[in-house]
Design a protein around this motif. Structure first.
Motif, mmCIF file in Angstrom:
data_model
loop_
_atom_site.group_PDB
_atom_site.id
_atom_site.type_symbol
_atom_site.label_atom_id
_atom_site.label_comp_id
_atom_site.label_asym_id
_atom_site.label_seq_id
_atom_site.Cartn_x
_atom_site.Cartn_y
_atom_site.Cartn_z
ATOM 1 N N ARG A 1 42.724 1.921 -21.410
ATOM 2 C CA ARG A 1 43.075 2.282 -22.425
ATOM 3 C C ARG A 1 44.081 2.827 -22.987
ATOM 4 N N ASN B 1 41.084 5.439 -32.621
ATOM 5 C CA ASN B 1 42.065 7.132 -32.612
ATOM 6 C C ASN B 1 42.785 6.915 -33.907
ATOM 7 N N LEU C 1 40.666 5.960 -19.484
ATOM 8 C CA LEU C 1 41.095 6.326 -20.408
ATOM 9 C C LEU C 1 42.601 5.923 -20.243
ATOM 10 N N THR D 1 43.976 13.577 -23.752
ATOM 11 C CA THR D 1 44.607 12.223 -24.781
ATOM 12 C C THR D 1 45.312 12.956 -26.378
ATOM 13 N N ASP E 1 38.213 14.563 -22.883
ATOM 14 C CA ASP E 1 38.692 13.354 -23.527
ATOM 15 C C ASP E 1 39.981 13.942 -24.292
ATOM 16 N N GLN F 1 37.150 9.717 -30.629
ATOM 17 C CA GLN F 1 37.232 8.311 -30.347
ATOM 18 C C GLN F 1 36.143 7.890 -30.034
#
Length: 613
Positions: free
Chosen positions: A464, A480, A461, A189, A185, A194
């Motif tokens: 989101r 975040n 993901l 990102t 993740d 998260q």
């Protein structure tokens, strides 16, 4: 502001006290002023430990663990309850007697009379653990936004709660294995906080805004003590209300029995804090005695700092003597960079974190223990212009509001390529994955094994990343950007024995902001429109109207290729190959042009080197 541990042994455990003292030693930088460790008499065996940074009532009477003389309940607490004076008066009216002049005893007495309801009454930041004597239960709780950290690890032998993962490692005899899901993740990102999972398998962050309980029999339960409102559920914030809430939040956070300073960048948020704090400094127990600005020695990089604006601001306010500029070389040494990696404990999203790491140490050397800073303002009021205006434009396009989209584009507040980046997430999932592997180096540098085992997470993901502006602003505050910023700031400040206080994190302000439409807070053609309007006429027009174009540690963010990566990527542990293509990382760092996400892969490599060698 301190460090804490709580350990409950589920089975007989030899040497537990010695390991608990090692855990406290790992937190010594968080609380250099005192240490306490207490074993409760009642089974199951439970230890509570504390390292103290003395801020309110610096006498030994306020040290922890603190035991209630009436109920026998024991508390260890990290943080600050800003409205403790008002709560103490309520408790006195109910018959409570106090022997200290700080917030810890207020929280302990409040638990005795109000139980779990005490947390909803508190305005502050905290991670607290109580051994409740009447029930034998272990209660643990974080503030509404999770400003103060608290981690949990349960291995079947011990349940350990601690302010940092290093203390958990001391209890269990080593760091747990890397968490592949979290690494995936992060590399996709750039977000490190998260959810509640950490980069170490089996270690969880305690959720904010909940009261959690472990019974003597080992049963776990949790219940929220606070809920955030939905957009439109109340009247929107007015600029007048914003100003009143922000000013009160700043005044509350000045309370201390030690010197207080502000972090002054020269931008909007820090100028608001410094201006209001200077105006309140004649009140009892409220005195701002310094303002510090981060800058660079290098003339080339000095364009990235705002020290000239900060100097002008302090001069115009008549407080030039309180201002200090701290100048550094933007490129850290290998040792300094690895010290930062050690302090952070987990991968982090930007090398600009070095700025806080240096600044808080320098401020502490000048005798300060409390610093006011502007964390939360950018997420709450939309300070990241390119990020939020690109999202607003994408939302208008997807809704068929072409005239609105064209108007937003005409402001030229973001590069058109950002709009395409946002729209890419609406492509079919296989196409998204292929583009990420080709175009985003942090994803392309994942090992084949990590990509194959975790690529199923792309669906989550993608969902989101498709969020609209309203949802994204809320996610950035709760799950975040802000939690990531808070973790970086907490570790950096506490590593220097500094208590960092953020007025824009006041829950009353956040509560009202969440009920206000996102675009009202952000504005069109500029950022933080609602906040700028609130302080128009109070601050110089240049500060009110100048858009955000630099930040804390701005130069470091763009100098990844000049970091001492060559020596640090030598002799890496072989296990890193399960997650990162190290040869590919070296090759890309050696290229003349470097993508910003290369730092994410480098951060993972340095973290692995430090904690899994």
């Amino acid at each position: 502001m301190c460090g804490l541990i709580a350990v409950r042994a589920l089975h007989a455990s030899a040497g537990l006290e010695q390991r608990a003292r090692s855990a406290l030693a790992s937190l010594a930088r968080r609380g250099p002023d005192a240490e306490g460790l207490l074993t409760v008499e009642q089974a199951p065996a439970t230890l509570l430990g504390h390292r103290r940074l003395a801020i309110l009532d610096t006498s030994s009477a306020a040290e922890q663990p603190m035991r209630c003389p009436i109920s026998g309940t024991v508390l260890v607490f990290n943080g600050a309850i800003y409205n403790f004076v008002e709560l103490r008066e309520e408790l006195r009216a109910l018959g409570c007697l106090f022997v200290t002049d700080g917030d810890t005893e207020v929280l302990l007495q409040g638990w005795r009379l109000w139980g779990e309801g005490v947390f909803a009454r508190c305005n502050g930041m905290w991670a607290a653990v109580l051994w409740d004597a009447p029930s034998g239960d272990l209660i643990y709780c974080r503030d509404r936004l999770g400003v103060k950290p608290l981690y949990l690890h349960h291995d079947g032998h011990h349940v350990t709660l601690a302010s940092e993962i290093s203390a958990i490692a001391a209890i269990r005899g080593g760091y747990p294995a890397p968490n592949p899901e979290k690494l995936f993740d992060f590399l996709v990102t750039g977000f490190s906080e998260q959810g509640t999972a950490t980069f170490f398998t089996g270690v969880q962050a305690v959720p904010p805004g909940q009261v959690c309980r472990m019974s003597r029999a080992g049963r776990f339960s949790a219940a929220p003590y606070h809920d955030w409102p939905e957009p439109g559920s109340a009247e929107p914030l007015s600029s007048t209300e914003v100003r009143g809430l922000v000013e009160d939040a700043i005044r509350l956070r000045l309370q201390a029995d030690v010197p207080v300073a502000s972090l002054l960048s020269g931008g909007l948020d820090s100028s608001i804090i410094t201006h209001v704090a200077l105006g309140a400094s004649q009140q009892n127990r409220q005195r701002l005695s310094g303002a510090f600005t981060y800058g660079y020695h290098d003339a080339v990089q000095s364009a990235f700092d705002e020290s000239a604006r900060a100097t002008a601001f302090m001069g115009d306010s008549g407080h030039a003597a309180l201002h200090r500029i701290l100048r550094f070389n933007p490129i850290p040494s290998a040792d300094e960079l690895m010290n930062l990696v050690s302090v952070q404990g987990e991968p982090f999203s930007t090398p600009s974190a070095i700025a806080g790491f240096r600044t808080y140490r320098a401020i502490r050397e000048q005798g300060y223990k409390v610093v006011l800073s502007g964390e939360g303002a950018d997420e709450l009021f939309g300070g990241y212009t390119a990020r939020y205006h690109a999202l607003a434009t994408r939302d208008a396009f997807k809704a068929g509001k072409l005239l609105h989209m064209i108007r937003l584009l005409r402001y030229r507040t973001f590069a058109p390529g950002l709009l395409l980046n946002r729209l890419v997430w609406d492509l079919p999932l296989p196409a998204v994955g292929a583009l990420l592997r080709r175009k985003r180096p942090s994803v392309g540098l994942m090992s084949e094994a990590l990509w194959a085992s975790q690529r199923h997470r792309l669906e989550y993901l993608q969902e989101r990343m498709r969020s609209n502006l309203e949802t994204r602003l809320r996610q950035d505050e709760l799950d975040n950007l802000l939690p990531m910023s808070l973790r970086i700031a907490d570790r950096n400040s506490m590593s220097a024995g500094i208590e960092l206080r953020s007025p824009f994190m006041d829950h009353r302000l956040v509560q009202r902001a969440f009920a206000t439409p996102a675009l009202t807070r952000v504005g069109e053609g500029r950022s933080k429109a609602l906040l700028r309007d609130a302080f128009k006429g109070l601050l110089p027009e240049a500060i009110i109207e100048t858009p955000k174009n630099t930040g804390f540690g701005h130069a470091e963010q763009f100098l990844v290729g000049r970091l001492p990566w060559r020596e640090l990527l030598d002799d890496l542990p072989s296990g890193l190959a399960a997650f990162i293509d190290v040869d590919g990382l070296r090759a890309q760092l050696a290229q003349p042009r470097k993508h910003s996400t290369l730092w994410l892969a480098l951060s993972v490599a340095l973290w692995y080197r430090r904690f899994h060698a």
